[in-house]
Each structure stands twice: as C-alpha cells, then as structure tokens.
Design an enzyme around this catalytic site. Structure first.
Site, PDB file in Angstrom:
ATOM      1  N   HIS A  88       0.795  -1.147  -0.005  1.00 12.57           N
ATOM      2  CA  HIS A  88      -0.043  -0.119   0.006  1.00 12.57           C
ATOM      3  C   HIS A  88       0.956   1.221   0.061  1.00 12.57           C
ATOM      4  CE1 HIS A  88      -3.720   2.351   1.605  1.00 12.57           C
ATOM      5  NE2 HIS A  88      -2.612   2.936   1.974  1.00 12.57           N
ATOM      6  N   GLU A  89       2.008   1.232   1.037  1.00 11.99           N
ATOM      7  CA  GLU A  89       2.792   2.420   0.978  1.00 11.99           C
ATOM      8  C   GLU A  89       3.441   2.499  -0.315  1.00 11.99           C
ATOM      9  OE1 GLU A  89       1.832   4.572   2.799  1.00 11.99           O
ATOM     10  OE2 GLU A  89       0.629   3.394   4.476  1.00 11.99           O
TER      11      GLU A  89
END
Length: 809
Positions: A305-306
């Site tokens: 996600h990051e």
C-alpha cells in the site's frame, strides 16, 4: 500475567497527548492525502501513458531497518481513578506488533478504585490506552519495571489536560522498558526478502510492468529514531540514511510513530519532489508489516500500500463516489464512498458506478486474510505515468525483455530473435501460430493472462513444440493454449527436455494428440543425464483429447517428475488410459497438491506413482486428505467455483511431501519436504482453495465435516476499538440455533445480529454500530454474546460467551 487484587491494577497503553508534537506544515505526513489543496493540480488527472505499457521496468529498493535495544523485564502498572469511574477501562499494547498484551480490556468497577497489574517478560516500547467517557474522569498512575525503576508517571491534572485534547475519550500513554540488550524491530533479512516476493507476486498477478529488487538492507540501532522521535523536527534519520532516493526507492522502517500510534506507514507521493528536498521521497512504515507474522495475520499488504503511494497511487476511496475523478483517477477501480475495513465483496457504496467496492485492492483499508489483495492494470498505468512525470530515474528499463506485438509482430519472431535469458512479454490478443522453440537457453514466454492472451493452433499442428535439439524454456505462463492438433504427441505443448521448467497460469483447452492431448513432457535424460523437473501451477486442463493415453497431460519416456500445484483437470478424454493424466514409464512420478481432478474419461489418473495431497478427485484416490465431492464449477466451460463449492478453503497452506526416495535419481531429490508453505497473502479465506482458481468466497458452511472446527469459540472483535464497523468471528463445532446479541454496558439489548439456525463452520458477522431501529448508537463500551444449543438437553454441544468492544467517537 499477575494481578494484585489488594490494589486492583489496570494497564492501558496510549500516547500522551502532551507529547504529541505538531509537525510543520511542509512535512506533515499521513497515509495518503484527501484534500484537493494538498494534491497539486498536475497530479489530479488520469494517467497519460508516455512509455510503452508492455515494457518491463526494474525498481531497486534500499531498506533502512531502524530498531531499538531494550531491557527485558516484567512491568507493573498502578492506576487510580477518581469518583467518575463509569465505563472507564484500559488496555496495554505492544507498539511494534500492535497486539494487546492483556487478555482483554480491564474495567474500573467502583469510584476511587486503585488497580495493580504485572505483565511478565516484556521488552521495548508499549502504550497504555485509558478509555474514560465521563468528562471529569481522571486516572493517575505510574509504571515500573521489575527493579521498581519508574518508566512513566502522571497525575490527575495531567490526565485531564490530555483528555481535554482527545476526541475519542481516550488517553494514550507511551513508555518503554529502558535500554538493554533485546532487539525490537530488527526484522531479519530473510523476512524482508519474503515481503518483496509478496510485493512482486501481487504486481505480477495484475500484469504489472514493475519488478522490485533489493539493492541493500541496512540495519541501524537507534532507540530514538526507532520511535520516529526525529520525524517532526530534525529529520536526522532521513538526512543521514537516505540513499540515492531518486534512483532507489528508500524503505525506512521503525517500531512505531510516537506522534501517531495509529499510523501504519507513509508513502510520500512523487509530486512532492517539485518542492521538497529529494531525501524526503521515501516510504516510512512500521517494520511489523515486513514480517512473516503480518503475512500470517493478513496485514502485510500495508507495505504494498505505501509503496503504491510512493509510485503515485491514491486511496481507491480518495474522492468517494465522485465520477469526475472516479475516486482515485483510475478508471478500473470502482468508486466507493468510504474506506472498507472488512472483506465483504457484496458492498456497493456507490451504486451509480458499476462494480462493488474494491475490497481486495491494496489501496483500500481492508485487513485480514479473507481477501486476496492486489492492484489493477489501471493503477499500474497511473504509477508508470507518475514516475515518468516526477521521478523518471527511479525505474530502469529491463533490456532483456522484448514485447509482442510492440517489438515483433509474432511470438515466433520474438523467440527467434531473443538472446539467452530473455523474457518475451506478449500483450493481450489472439495469436494464430504453431511455434517451434529455438535453441536459445533460459527463455521465458509470459502472456498477459489466459483470459486475454490466446495462442491458437488453428487445428493445423501443435501450438508449441520444443524438440530435443532446442533448449527448453525456463517458463511459459499467462496464456490460453488451444486448438492444437497433431497425430504425434502433445497437441497443446510438446516438450522434450531435462532440467527444470515452470508452466503456470495457463488454460490448456481443446487440443488433440496421440498422447498428451494437452501437454506431453518427454524425458530425454535418464540415470546418467538427469531428470525432467516440471512444475505445473495454477493451470486448467479442459476439453483435451488423446487417441492413446493421457488426455490432459502425459509423461513420456523416462524420468519425468512433475509437481502439480493448484491445478484443475476437468472434461478431458483419452481412448486409452488416463483421461486426466498419464504417468507410466520408468522413473515417472507426480505429486498433486490442492487440486481438482474431475470428470475425465475413461479415468482421471493412470500410473503407479501418483501422490495426491489435499485434493478433490472423482471416485477418490489413495492419498492425504482426499475429497470426493462435486466441485460445483460455474459451468462445464467456466471452471471457477460457485460460492457453495466444497473446494473453497479445503486446500492446505502447508504441505510436507513424503514419498519413497528410491523413485528419485540420486542428486535429483527436488520434490521432498515442504512443497507448499503459504501465508494468507497468497489466498483468500481460511485456507487455499482446491483447483486453479482462488475464489472470492470463504467456506460458506462446513460442507466437509473433516474441516469443521474442533471446538466452539468466540474471537475478540476486529478492529477494536472501532468506528463504525467491526467484525465478530466465531466457530461452531456443531450446527444449531445461534443467537448473537449486542448489549450496552447496563445490559440493555441494543441489536440482535443473528437469530437463526446455522451449520457448523467458521463464521463471521459485521456490526455497523446501529441498533435494531437502524439508529447510530453512542460511543462507549458494548458487550456481545453468542448463545447456541440447549445446555439442559445437550450440554456438550451448547455454548455461551460474552466479550467487550469499544465504539469510538
């Protein structure tokens, strides 16, 4: 855990509001940005692809693993509440894992109560969360180690000051166990490597142009940096450790963020490079999300996600149902009104936009192992565009990749022109070809997926032919191979080989040959030249025919060993033996794992040395955990599983293969020991499904008694505390009438969630913080109770349990 009942002692870990310092506006960071005023206009548009979508790019990663060393000790909390005790409770958390280290919330039960609590064998940062809903409630206290050194202390005035700044009726008090010799947050290199493998897996499954490689792993001991104490003013760790940030994506990991305990990580969007020093372009995240533990718990995709943010992706819910932005400036991610936290494929929060909420997308907020997380082609297109706009030096074109039809019109031309070790990437389309494999070593032929990339033999010859004068491929994946026809062997694919090959993510359909209607592998080695090692993974064999043996797959000649993982053989036929597969020559054997073999005629399997594990085989077979149940395919043509299929969650995430070693040539013992060892990152639900397709469903009911829970159980809610959704999971050992009811702290019924008969199995239900009338309830402590069975008539099969949960403001 030891509780001193003379002084009832509660432990709660929270971040003290007075220690939370405000970041300067320039560098204030959260996970993603929602404000049009923060995201520059140049980034608020749909991707304009300036590079070839079918080229392949490498992204190097530099890991800065910042960890602390702490004393290993018992900790003791002494807490005292004033007269306003109603609803107040506390809980202690380990900062790195975010697990609470008490059995459950501990509640104050009377005015001016003092509680003492000892928790054994702790090391590193922790936080105490104290929930006190009364505006005048105050809790004073202190925390000591086993030598009575004070780790933290505060008075009523401090607490009231912190509480006045809280929007959740909670105070978070951070502490650690002091310096020592126990590492916390020092993630091993092996686990980091596995995290990168999972990142690549999720990208490859969605036709990503990116491949991630580790450039360096740097372990740094600094107790202050490990809690992000420099990340609001000095940025010492960033300035000191940043490593070629515009050429190598830096991944900084810490134990936690002292200024925001709920923050899992931050991926800095590339457009900040327009105004920031390049050292700030990076991912900063909690190191727990690189670990095997996070993969087992279904939250490892926070890393993915990051990284997505750092490559220019927004949250899929960034602009809600707005069709002008399509939520995130990506057209193939359905819009949704809010973040999802639970894997529920039925939710459609934006009914005006086709498609339900993308609960299995990495850029959403779903946690848990039920959803198989990933990305979309459109997201990769936006990432490629964003990198080109703001940080083009981050990616390297992989020179040993050629594309069809971008570089060559046909697959045959691309193979003939390739050099040793090249990868040929084939874009979606139908390619009518009869391919003769060249004598070039180490080639990989990769399609864009069997639904979109088809090689059609046009009933004129084999689709792919690898003769003994060619160098066999190292991999063929991502295609439908169809309409091959030959009077020889191997209608879809013929391979004459020794060595290793991977055949994955394929559909082998409607091919015909004398043997091996779908695929034949011919061993050309032997005791002096070695075996053919074949791995067949996530492959469908359907509608193939052999006028002799082996309708779907056949091993011909000697010493062909094949590992079938998550395959489906259905509706294949042979005029001889082995409608599904044929293994009969000397030294030929196969191991079959997590697979479905069904409706193949005249028989499914033929050969003396076939070893199935955790598979569904029509009419049964001697093996380990073999099922004989209709798999409930969607149709004869669509071999995906219906929601009621007994094959859902019926495979195994861990399979240790034990076969007779005399079957294997000495030195060729490659297929023994652990052959399957998966974390929930690689499947959805409670366990892998059987067959080639991992379904979006979890096992709906216990259709197979062998996988029923061994006992009744009610799990803690997740998340807890929550707002406004939480999921309640429970196991039913036996079927029966089930009541699940929500009560407030005074015992008044709030909501009846379930009042019906259910069969045995692994269950869950979600509560949306609304009562039976559909009205949102007030923040506070709630109880939920499960009751099933009648203890007066069947005490062994009755069950009742109650747990607590906290609804936050």
């Amino acid at each position: 855990m030891k509780v001193n009942f003379n002084v009832i002692f509660f432990m709660i870990i929270f971040m003290s509001m007075t220690t939370a310092q405000t970041l300067d506006e320039e560098h204030r960071l959260v996970c993603g940005n929602f404000d049009f005023g923060v995201i520059p206009k140049a980034a608020r548009q749909f991707a304009i692809e300036e590079r070839g979508r079918d080229e392949q790019y490498g992204i190097n990663l530099a890991f800065q693993i910042i960890y602390g060393r702490y004393a290993y000790t018992d900790i003791t909390l002494y807490l005292t509440i004033n007269e306003h005790f109603e609803g107040a409770s506390f809980l202690v958390f380990d900062t790195f894992t975010k697990h609470y280290i008490m059995d459950d919330w501990m509640q104050f039960t009377e005015p001016n109560q003092s509680i003492g609590l000892t928790i054994a064998d702790r090391a590193g940062p922790h936080y105490l969360r104290i929930y006190a809903p009364h505006d005048s409630a105050a809790v004073s206290g202190y925390i000591v180690d086993e030598n009575n050194n004070v780790l933290s202390s505060w008075g009523e005035t401090d607490f009231l000051t912190w509480q006045s700044g809280s929007s959740s009726s909670s105070v978070y008090i951070q502490f650690d166990t002091g310096p020592g010799d126990t590492d916390v947050g020092n993630t091993p290199d092996e686990e980091i490597m596995r995290a990168v493998e999972r990142l690549n897996y999720r990208h490859q499954n969605s036709n990503s142009p990116f491949h991630f490689e580790i450039d360096t792993i740097h372990h740094v001991h600094n107790n202050s940096w490990a809690m992000g104490e420099d990340l609001y003013d000095t940025w010492e760790s960033v300035y000191e450790l940043s490593y070629n940030p515009t050429e190598i994506l830096n991944i900084f990991t810490v134990i936690g963020f002292h200024y925001n305990l709920g923050l899992g990580g931050v991926g800095v969007n590339p457009w900040y490079l327009e105004s920031w020093d390049s050292v700030f372009y990076r991912v900063s995240m909690k190191g727990i999300y690189l670990t095997d533990l996070s993969a087992e718990e279904g939250r490892d995709h926070v890393f993915d996600h990051e990284v997505g943010h750092s490559l220019g992706l927004l949250h899929t819910f960034n602009y809600g149902c707005d069709l002008g932005t399509h939520g995130d400036y990506v057209l193939d991610t359905p819009t949704h009104a809010y973040a999802n936290y639970v894997c529920d494929y039925s939710v459609d929060s934006c009914p005006d936009d086709p498609g339900n909420d993308p609960v299995d997308n990495c850029m959403n907020y779903v946690y848990g192992s039920e959803c198989q997380m990933g990305f979309t082609v459109g997201q990769h297109g936006r990432s490629l565009w964003a990198i080109e706009q703001w940080v083009p030096t981050l990616i390297d074109l992989i020179d040993d990749v050629t594309s069809v039809p971008e570089d060559y019109t046909t697959i045959q031309e691309a193979l003939d022109s390739a050099e040793t070790g090249y990868t040929i990437h084939v874009s979606p389309g139908t390619y009518v070809e009869n391919i003769i494999w060249p004598n070039t070593g180490g080639l990989r032929l990769i399609g864009s997926g069997p639904d979109s990339t088809i090689i059609d033999g046009n009933q004129t010859n084999r689709v792919i032919e690898v003769d003994d004068d060619a160098s066999p491929p190292s991999e063929i994946s991502g295609f439908t191979i169809t309409n091959g026809n030959t009077t020889g062997r191997g209608g879809g694919i013929e391979i004459e080989m020794t060595g290793d090959i991977l055949l994955s993510n394929l559909v082998i359909s409607n091919n015909q040959a004398s043997s091996g209607g779908g695929i034949v592998v011919e061993g050309i080695g032997g005791a002096w030249m070695g075996e053919a090692h074949v791995t067949v993974e996530n492959v469908v064999f359907s509608g193939n025919h052999a006028t002799g043996n082996g309708g779907g797959f056949s091993a011909h000649e000697d010493f062909v060993s094949t590992l079938f993982k998550s395959v489906t053989f259905a509706n294949n036929t042979a005029d001889g033996s082995g409608g599904g597969m044929n293994f009969y020559s000397m030294g030929n054997y196969a191991v079959i794992l997590n697979s479905i073999i069904w409706n193949n005629t005249p028989d499914n399997l033929y050969g003396p040395h076939l070893f199935p594990y955790f598979s569904n085989i029509e009419n049964g077979y001697d093996g380990v955990e073999i099922m004989n149940s209709d798999p409930l395919f969607v149709s004869d043509e669509d071999l995906r599983l219906q929601a009621e299929s007994p094959c859902i969650d019926a495979g195994s995430a861990y399979i240790n293969v034990d076969i007779d070693p005399t079957l294997m040539i000495p030195g060729e013992m490659w297929m023994e020991g652990v052959m399957v060892d998966l974390t929930p990152a690689f499947y959805g639900g409670n366990a892998p499904d059987m067959g080639a397709y991992e379904s979006p469903y979890t096992a709906p009911l216990s259709l197979n008694e062998e996988i029923s829970p061994l006992e009744y159980r009610l799990y803690p809610p997740y998340p807890n505390p929550f707002n406004p959704f939480t999921t309640l999971r429970y196991d039913l050992q036996k079927g029966g009438h089930v009541h699940i009811t929500i009560y407030d702290i005074l015992g008044r019924r709030v909501k009846t969630l379930i009042n019906s008969r259910q069969t045995a199995g692994y269950k869950s239900v979600q509560w949306n913080a609304r009562n039976d009338a559909g009205t949102a309830v007030s923040p506070g402590v709630y109880l939920y109770t499960i009751e099933t069975g009648d203890p007066s008539t069947s005490p062994a099969h009755s069950f009742r349990q109650t747990r607590k949960m906290v609804l936050m403001k």
